[in-house]
Enzyme design. Sequence first.
Site, PDB file in Angstrom:
ATOM      1  CG  ASP A  26      -6.362  -2.092  -4.740  1.00 17.10           C
ATOM      2  OD1 ASP A  26      -6.887  -1.059  -4.281  1.00 17.10           O
ATOM      3  OD2 ASP A  26      -5.150  -2.365  -4.599  1.00 17.10           O
TER       4      ASP A  26
ATOM      5  CB  SER B 251      -0.954  -0.052   1.195  1.00 11.66           C
ATOM      6  OG  SER B 251      -1.948   0.925   1.100  1.00 11.66           O
TER       7      SER B 251
ATOM      8  CG  HIS C 102      -5.756  -1.691  -0.841  1.00  8.00           C
ATOM      9  ND1 HIS C 102      -4.781  -1.346  -1.756  1.00  8.00           N
ATOM     10  CD2 HIS C 102      -5.334  -1.185   0.341  1.00  8.00           C
ATOM     11  CE1 HIS C 102      -3.840  -0.656  -1.152  1.00  8.00           C
ATOM     12  NE2 HIS C 102      -4.143  -0.553   0.124  1.00  8.00           N
TER      13      HIS C 102
END
Length: 404
Positions: free
Chosen positions: A343, A189, A373
């Site tokens: 995502d 991330s 995600h």
Amino acid sequence: MELLLAIFLVVLTGIVAIAFYYEHPKAEIPHGISERRKLYVLHYLMNFGLGLATFLDKVGVISEVHLLRVIMETIPPLKDSRLLIKDLRFERVKVRIYQLKTSNKNLRRGILYFHGGVGRFGSIRAYERKCRYFCRKTNSVVVSVGYRLAPEHPFPAQFEDCLTAAIHFLRTAQDHGVDPSRVVICGDSSGGTLTAAVAQALVNRRDLPKLRAQILIYPFLQCVDLNLPSYQQNKGVPILLKERTLVLGLKYVNVDLGIIEEVFKGCHVSEDRRLKYQKWVSPDYIPHEFKTRGYKPSPIYLPSKEVCEVSEPMFDPVFSPLLAEDNVIAQLPETFILTCEFDVLRDDGLLYKKRLEDHGIKVTWCHLQEGFHGTVFLALFGKVVGFRSGAKGLQKIVSFLRLL
């Protein structure tokens, strides 16, 4: 005392109701995710936590970001007697080093891990399980970096700490039983964002060993276009909703949240920047198979001078590594990129993959067709919380590392 307890329970019930009423309609659990019910429950619990954090912040009990940090700190690490774990500092930066206790005559591979959390939360402890897993499965020395967090330490302090830790580790690798030519940096991330930015910052350092590789796990890489196919298709998919992505990003770089709608329209991108970045950031570069779930070209709005000025930090390659110049991209190390179908950041990874390959950089790409995600982060929390897609992603990363 009973009255206070009753009031507290009523308030908590109210928060749950508000979170359910306002947030759940925004959530879309795609049929392509096999464990949909589990993701729905996870989304509900996350909204409850965010709702509680917001409420306690407003009444002055604890700030939202600090409560979220406390919650993440409660994640218990799994004990493992096979590992030697020690806390050190690389100059001013806190790190935790993991290595197998078994003796090894040869120097090991080194992995520098930058955790996610949008620069505002996350910690060494929260990522304890993942770092221990990589250490065990790949026989590597893993260094987890505890970089400073915003808002106490404003952007780009997080990047500065990660870069400091990387430079120190490259210089002292052998002191930790690591082959300096086999150092890999990795992050998920926003930690993937930091990984990409650190790799770019090191390309011209002739005084240091070259990185062996970089691993980017569903990274955020650009803020030029928040209407790419993945943003449109996955705008309501947990855990990272489209609006939540921008809110967290703006808070990270300390930009006024009042410009959200203008940013979604693209009014934060000046004409000059639009012309420059369109060769790197465009839905035209997203393969057709990633548009079949739905994509509608966005109307073009005129830029706002005021919004463009306020948005300046968002175009720094430290925040948006996809916007780095070609002469930087061309020198990057071998790269592993993991993307998830469900995502909003999927297309960031696809665009970066294309840029790297266009410059002859070797890229190993792992696409999790059922992934969303955060699925890799959750993979090591047991069957109740973990998802099959996350476990598959971890296995692919380990396989890549073993070849380095």
